[in-house]
Design an enzyme around this catalytic site. Structure first.
Site, mmCIF file in Angstrom:
data_model
loop_
_atom_site.group_PDB
_atom_site.id
_atom_site.type_symbol
_atom_site.label_atom_id
_atom_site.label_comp_id
_atom_site.label_asym_id
_atom_site.label_seq_id
_atom_site.Cartn_x
_atom_site.Cartn_y
_atom_site.Cartn_z
ATOM 1 N N ARG A 237 1.166 2.642 -4.459
ATOM 2 C CA ARG A 237 1.522 1.239 -4.323
ATOM 3 C C ARG A 237 3.049 1.125 -4.289
ATOM 4 O O ARG A 237 3.746 1.792 -5.055
ATOM 5 C CB ARG A 237 0.963 0.406 -5.479
ATOM 6 C CG ARG A 237 -0.532 0.114 -5.367
ATOM 7 C CD ARG A 237 -0.810 -0.840 -4.213
ATOM 8 N NE ARG A 237 -2.208 -1.237 -4.098
ATOM 9 C CZ ARG A 237 -3.095 -0.661 -3.314
ATOM 10 N NH1 ARG A 237 -2.739 0.401 -2.591
ATOM 11 N NH2 ARG A 237 -4.338 -1.112 -3.243
ATOM 12 N N GLU A 266 5.170 -6.227 1.749
ATOM 13 C CA GLU A 266 4.467 -5.828 2.964
ATOM 14 C C GLU A 266 3.984 -7.055 3.729
ATOM 15 O O GLU A 266 3.507 -8.009 3.111
ATOM 16 C CB GLU A 266 3.280 -4.920 2.608
ATOM 17 C CG GLU A 266 3.709 -3.616 1.948
ATOM 18 C CD GLU A 266 2.542 -2.687 1.635
ATOM 19 O OE1 GLU A 266 1.387 -3.053 1.936
ATOM 20 O OE2 GLU A 266 2.788 -1.592 1.104
ATOM 21 N N HIS A 285 1.384 1.136 5.938
ATOM 22 C CA HIS A 285 0.265 1.138 4.984
ATOM 23 C C HIS A 285 -1.041 1.508 5.704
ATOM 24 O O HIS A 285 -1.994 0.733 5.737
ATOM 25 C CB HIS A 285 0.135 -0.219 4.291
ATOM 26 C CG HIS A 285 -0.602 -0.137 2.981
ATOM 27 N ND1 HIS A 285 -0.365 -0.978 1.938
ATOM 28 C CD2 HIS A 285 -1.577 0.709 2.538
ATOM 29 C CE1 HIS A 285 -1.151 -0.684 0.914
ATOM 30 N NE2 HIS A 285 -1.894 0.349 1.270
#
Length: 324
Positions: A237, A266, A285
């Site tokens: 994370r 993000e 991601h």
């Protein structure tokens, strides 16, 4: 009457049909404010909900007064207020096994691409800058036989250790809340506290979830303990790493490079300094983003929802005390 279920992410047709055999399903894309208003009545009746993305705090849960089960198409669940859900008797299901191998593949790809400068050199080549034999300014660094440090020896950490140890003859160090006998036996992995792992590792790989204990676990002081030749890999994370401290360390060559699939914010802002640093490989991601794995995750989430609403849960429940 079939139980009412909301799918807030479009599912493959066969999986949607699987849900339809058990439930009265309403499907829409995303829990936007507009969708929550448009589908307010069905949300009030929903006993189950399945999808990914969005934040489930008290405000969101108030829109779902009949909810018994939330099935997220993800392994991570930091967007859910688990304490509040448990207090309301809502089971939270997730998909921890479906993405293990795929995320470990990507982490190894980040190790290789940062060390061998794959992205940087590919861009130079495409730009026509390869005109002669390459000089040392094009060189990367070796991966084989280098020390790999893993912070978070869970499923993904174990799969990464297998690749590093078996495929690249890398000594493996790890840090976790508890000693991991299997990792030590299978990979001869050495347990270290965080500071020692940072100091000894050539590659520091983070696979941690986000919580109060892991937020900014890797900050300025920790980065200073790494070797100047070391590379940081994060596919856990984003907020586990203090991004401003990382940018400073990369700019000033306190560490060699970073391979990142996750970020503090993000999508990564277009003006982020990380996008302008040649010693950074930045991905959007995509740790679990293969066709096969995303299907497997959705299929697991569907089965999770079915088993939870029929009271037959045996695994994948974040708060099993609710079921019990």
């Amino acid at each position: 009457m079939k139980p009412v279920v909301v799918a807030y992410k479009t599912l493959p047709e066969d999986l949607r049909q699987r849900l339809d055999t058990h439930f009265a399903v309403t499907e829409f894309e995303g829990l936007s404010e507009e969708n929550c208003k448009k589908y307010a009545q069905v949300l009030q009746k929903a006993q189950g909900i399945i999808g990914s993305g969005g934040k489930f705090d008290k405000q969101q849960l108030n829109l779902l007064p009949s909810l018994k089960v939330a099935s997220t198409i993800s392994a991570g669940y930091d967007q859910f207020d688990v304490e509040e859900m448990s207090a309301r008797g809502i089971a939270l299901m997730h998909t921890p096994d479906a993405l293990t191998e795929t995320v470990a593949d990507l982490m190894m790809a980040l190790v290789l691409s940062t060390a061998r400068r794959v992205v940087d050199l590919a861009e130079r080549t495409k730009a026509g800058k390869w005109r002669d034999s390459v000089d040392p300014s094009w060189y990367g660094i070796d991966v084989h036989h280098k020390t790999l440090g893993i912070i978070g020896m869970g499923r993904i950490g174990m799969a990464l250790a297998q690749r590093a140890h078996g495929g690249f003859s890398m000594p493996v160090l790890y840090n976790a809340r508890h000693r991991h006998e299997q990792a030590e036996q299978r990979f001869n992995a050495g347990y270290r506290d965080v500071d020692s792992l940072l100091a000894e590792s050539d590659f520091v790989c983070i696979t941690l979830p986000l919580n109060e204990q892991t937020h900014h676990l890797i900050g300025r002081d920790q980065l200073a303990k790494m070797k100047p030749s070391a590379i940081l890999i994060n596919a856990g994370r984003g907020p586990v790493v203090d991004e401003e401290a990382l940018i400073d360390a990369l700019k000033n060559h306190r560490i060699h490079a970073a391979g990142l699939d996750v970020f503090e914010h993000e999508p990564l802002p277009a003006d982020s300094a990380l996008l302008r640093l040649p010693n950074v490989v930045a991905l959007p991601h995509v740790g679990s983003a293969t066709h096969e794995t995303r299907y497997d995750m959705a299929a697991t989430a569907v089965e999770n929802l079915i088993t939870a609403l029929t009271g037959k849960v045996e695994r994948n429940c974040v708060n099993p005390q609710v079921i019990q």
